[in-house]
Design a protein around this motif. Structure first.
Motif, mmCIF file in Angstrom:
data_model
loop_
_atom_site.group_PDB
_atom_site.id
_atom_site.type_symbol
_atom_site.label_atom_id
_atom_site.label_comp_id
_atom_site.label_asym_id
_atom_site.label_seq_id
_atom_site.Cartn_x
_atom_site.Cartn_y
_atom_site.Cartn_z
ATOM 1 N N PHE A 50 0.999 -0.873 0.621
ATOM 2 C CA PHE A 50 0.065 -0.361 0.106
ATOM 3 C C PHE A 50 0.446 1.370 0.081
ATOM 4 O O PHE A 50 1.058 2.388 -0.514
ATOM 5 N N GLY A 51 1.889 1.213 0.655
ATOM 6 C CA GLY A 51 2.492 2.310 0.583
ATOM 7 C C GLY A 51 3.511 2.708 -0.390
ATOM 8 O O GLY A 51 3.831 3.438 -0.793
ATOM 9 N N LEU A 52 4.199 2.284 -0.893
ATOM 10 C CA LEU A 52 4.986 1.759 -2.176
ATOM 11 C C LEU A 52 4.071 1.929 -3.627
ATOM 12 O O LEU A 52 4.378 1.611 -4.380
ATOM 13 N N ARG A 53 3.017 1.864 -3.693
ATOM 14 C CA ARG A 53 1.333 1.716 -4.678
ATOM 15 C C ARG A 53 1.976 0.562 -5.280
ATOM 16 O O ARG A 53 1.954 0.406 -7.315
ATOM 17 N N GLY A 54 2.145 -0.545 -4.905
ATOM 18 C CA GLY A 54 2.327 -1.455 -5.093
ATOM 19 C C GLY A 54 1.004 -2.841 -5.093
ATOM 20 O O GLY A 54 -0.141 -1.922 -4.749
ATOM 21 N N THR A 55 0.817 -3.943 -5.770
ATOM 22 C CA THR A 55 -0.335 -4.775 -5.396
ATOM 23 C C THR A 55 -0.182 -6.648 -4.537
ATOM 24 O O THR A 55 1.179 -6.697 -4.295
ATOM 25 N N ILE A 56 -0.704 -6.790 -3.793
ATOM 26 C CA ILE A 56 -0.614 -8.126 -2.834
ATOM 27 C C ILE A 56 -1.825 -9.257 -3.358
ATOM 28 O O ILE A 56 -2.689 -8.254 -3.547
#
Length: 146
Positions: A106-112
């Protein structure tokens, strides 16, 4: 040395007691450190350098405890997609790692994404995930041999 032992040694999983076969006398010169003459499979070096140059690396982490979360964060922060295998962890620590990974993405605008039971894929913002299902596959394809 058995074939399984040789393969494990080649992958670096166990110590290789047969070090003489990796020593290249042709590359040894006076004044050169003995460690400089060791040779490895050149395909491994080329593949890793090429992958790093083109940004095509994927990290895999199988943490034993929550302390290993730092390694996950460092890889992901460098823009490397990370596969986290939590099958070796206790449920409480695995939940903490998933919470950490969710905050990280979330903090680095990625996805999980959950790939399998207790296995997750973290992808940075610039990475596109391509589904394995082919769009528009004909109904009378390869497996429909009626």
């Amino acid at each position: 040395m058995g074939s399984v032992r040789k393969a494990s040694a080649w992958l670096g999983l166990v110590d290789d007691n047969d070090d003489e076969r990796y020593y290249d006398d042709d590359n040894y010169a006076e004044g050169q450190e003995p460690g400089d003459a060791w040779v490895t499979d050149p395909r491994v070096k080329v593949a890793s350098e090429t992958a790093e140059e083109k940004g095509r690396r994927i990290g895999t982490v199988t943490p034993d405890s929550f302390r290993d979360a730092r390694g996950i964060g460092e890889l992901f922060r460098d823009g490397v997609p990370v596969i986290i295998n939590l099958t070796a962890m206790e449920a409480s620590d695995a939940k903490r790692v998933v919470d950490f990974a969710a905050g990280l993405t979330f903090g680095l605008r990625g996805t999980i994404e959950r790939v399998a039971t207790r296995v997750f894929l973290l992808t940075p913002a610039h990475t596109e995930i391509v589904s394995g299902e082919a769009a528009g596959r004909p109904a009378d394809g390869f497996f429909n041999q009626s």
